[in-house]
Design a protein around this motif. Structure first.
Motif, PDB file in Angstrom:
ATOM      1  N   ASP A   1     -21.307  -7.233 -20.414  1.00 32.23           N
ATOM      2  CA  ASP A   1     -20.527  -6.256 -21.171  1.00 32.23           C
ATOM      3  C   ASP A   1     -21.338  -5.805 -22.382  1.00 32.23           C
TER       4      ASP A   1
ATOM      5  N   SER B   1     -18.670  -1.377 -13.870  1.00 30.74           N
ATOM      6  CA  SER B   1     -19.859  -2.021 -13.331  1.00 30.74           C
ATOM      7  C   SER B   1     -20.155  -1.533 -11.920  1.00 30.74           C
TER       8      SER B   1
ATOM      9  N   HIS C   1     -27.930 -10.755 -17.070  1.00 25.35           N
ATOM     10  CA  HIS C   1     -27.202  -9.947 -16.081  1.00 25.35           C
ATOM     11  C   HIS C   1     -27.196 -10.714 -14.750  1.00 25.35           C
TER      12      HIS C   1
ATOM     13  N   GLU D   1     -15.868  -7.308  -9.811  1.00 28.62           N
ATOM     14  CA  GLU D   1     -16.678  -6.168 -10.234  1.00 28.62           C
ATOM     15  C   GLU D   1     -15.739  -5.166 -10.897  1.00 28.62           C
TER      16      GLU D   1
ATOM     17  N   GLN E   1     -25.069  -8.177 -11.830  1.00 29.97           N
ATOM     18  CA  GLN E   1     -24.069  -7.418 -12.562  1.00 29.97           C
ATOM     19  C   GLN E   1     -24.425  -7.390 -14.046  1.00 29.97           C
TER      20      GLN E   1
ATOM     21  N   THR F   1     -17.029 -12.564 -14.511  1.00 24.74           N
ATOM     22  CA  THR F   1     -18.349 -11.993 -14.221  1.00 24.74           C
ATOM     23  C   THR F   1     -19.460 -13.031 -14.256  1.00 24.74           C
TER      24      THR F   1
ATOM     25  N   TYR G   1     -24.048   0.162 -15.571  1.00 22.80           N
ATOM     26  CA  TYR G   1     -22.940  -0.138 -16.485  1.00 22.80           C
ATOM     27  C   TYR G   1     -22.457   1.165 -17.089  1.00 22.80           C
TER      28      TYR G   1
END
Length: 400
Positions: free
Chosen positions: A159, A304, A152, A300, A156, A112, A186
């Motif tokens: 976590d 997400s 981010h 992804e 994305q 990610t 998320y």
């Protein structure tokens, strides 16, 4: 016949489509002389908070101010340390420094490119503890760690369930750098979908023109659920005053321009449609590029819903591939070619090659392909054809 070039980013078309509305908004500002604060700023703050699913939004001058003010208002003080990642734009670290804190880095998830929760946990577990407070002390600086800033990246969400749990374990403030993640979602452990900007004590957004929601100049905002954080940011952006000429603290000139707020209100109404176009374009790229050797497409996960501020592939011969694509009329970007911990301006921090191996390898291999609302399938086919022709040429020349 030479194919039509494929730009990395097209900001002209969307502004041409919105020209009448934008000009009218500017005309109304001229006729009312409403340039600072007022209805447009308040309206945008209300509408963007609602869009994010947050209670409060405070407009500020730019994304760097947003990160800095969020940290300060959330409680980060000079002499403390903040943990973040080096795979980000330097503004993340500038804001930490400008808030008076020191930066400590952890590595990223190789899929990610966001903060790796396992790396964060391992780093904090390896820190010495302050004898009086039990708080972890930065491994580089020895300063008490009070906050963590997950970035981010590329649109994305990091976590956040894992990061929030670790932050709670070590009593750390969480401030999101959501400058590339307007509308990204998320799937939380409790079964709900939440948007970037609603996880931490505060979250920072940038509306630089190239962002998914971009102004026609500089602009930023902070979202928060905490009314005291919002109140403090309103003072910080306004020379520390809650009432004109009465200054409760020393602040900054960090206000959101009312004309930019008016432009952002117009664009915010289009953002869901633009996000759909970005996600559709990402799916087309995945189909076109999925079978090509040595090309790693963006990851992804099931939890997400990325908004693809950037569509970033990896390739072991990144620089040669980028040069080949440019010769084919396909323009690309690098986000980012040198990690923050290895930047010349931070050489005194003492980080060396190998300090963050996942970050450093990513920086050598990543390549941002054209991505913007209105990107046509034919343009993406040209991008894919350019990459495929490089692969074929490389195989014939024995590069692979």
């Amino acid at each position: 016949m030479t194919p039509t070039p494929v730009p990395f980013l097209d900001l002209v078309t969307i502004h041409r489509e919105l020209e009448d509305e934008l000009v009218e908004a500017f005309r109304q500002s001229l006729r009312s002389a409403a340039f600072i604060g007022g209805a447009q700023v308040e309206g945008f703050e209300r509408e963007f908070a609602e869009y994010c699913g947050s209670t409060h939004c405070v407009g500020v001058a730019n994304g760097t101010d947003a990160v800095r003010f969020a940290l300060m208002a959330a409680g980060v003080k000079p002499g403390e340390a903040v943990v973040t990642v080096a795979h980000t734009f330097i503004a993340t670290c500038e804001a930490i420094s400008q808030a008076g804190a020191a930066t400590e880095f952890v590595d990223i998830d190789p899929r990610t490119y966001c903060m790796d929760p396992q790396a964060l946990e391992a780093y904090l577990a390896g820190c010495r503890r302050d004898s009086a407070t039990g708080r972890p002390l930065g491994q580089r600086t020895g300063q008490p760690i009070t906050a963590v800033v997950p970035v981010h990246l590329y649109g994305q969400v990091a976590d956040m369930d894992a990061i929030l749990a670790i932050a709670a374990k070590y009593d750390l403030i969480v401030v999101e750098d959501a400058c590339q993640a307007h509308g990204a979602e998320y799937h939380c452990a409790d079964g709900t979908w939440k948007r970037a900007g609603t996880f931490g004590k505060a979250a920072a957004f940038s509306f630089y023109p190239g962002k998914n929601l971009g102004a026609c100049g500089e602009a930023g905002a902070v979202t928060t659920e905490d009314p005291e954080v919002a109140r403090t940011i309103r003072m910080l952006r306004e020379h520390g005053q809650a009432q004109k000429y009465y200054h409760d603290l020393e602040g900054y000139n960090g206000r959101l321009d009312a004309v930019q707020a008016a432009f952002l209100r117009i664009k915010l109404r289009r953002l869901p449609g633009w996000t759909t176009q970005r996600r559709e374009a990402a799916c087309r790229y995945n189909d076109l590029l999925g079978g090509l050797p040595d090309v790693t497409t963006p990851y992804e996960g099931e939890r997400s819903r990325a908004v693809y501020h950037l569509y970033v592939i990896r390739h072991p011969e990144r620089d040669a591939l980028a040069d080949h694509l440019k010769a084919q009329g396909v323009f690309t970007g690098l986000h980012y070619p040198q990690p923050v911990h290895l930047q010349k301006c931070y050489v005194e921090w003492g980080y060396k090659e190998g300090s963050l191996p996942v970050t450093e390898r990513a920086a050598r291999e990543i390549l941002s392909l054209p991505m913007f609302p209105g990107l046509k399938a034919e343009q993406q086919a040209l991008v894919a054809a350019g990459i495929a022709s490089w692969q074929q040429r490389a195989e014939l020349s024995g590069v692979q």
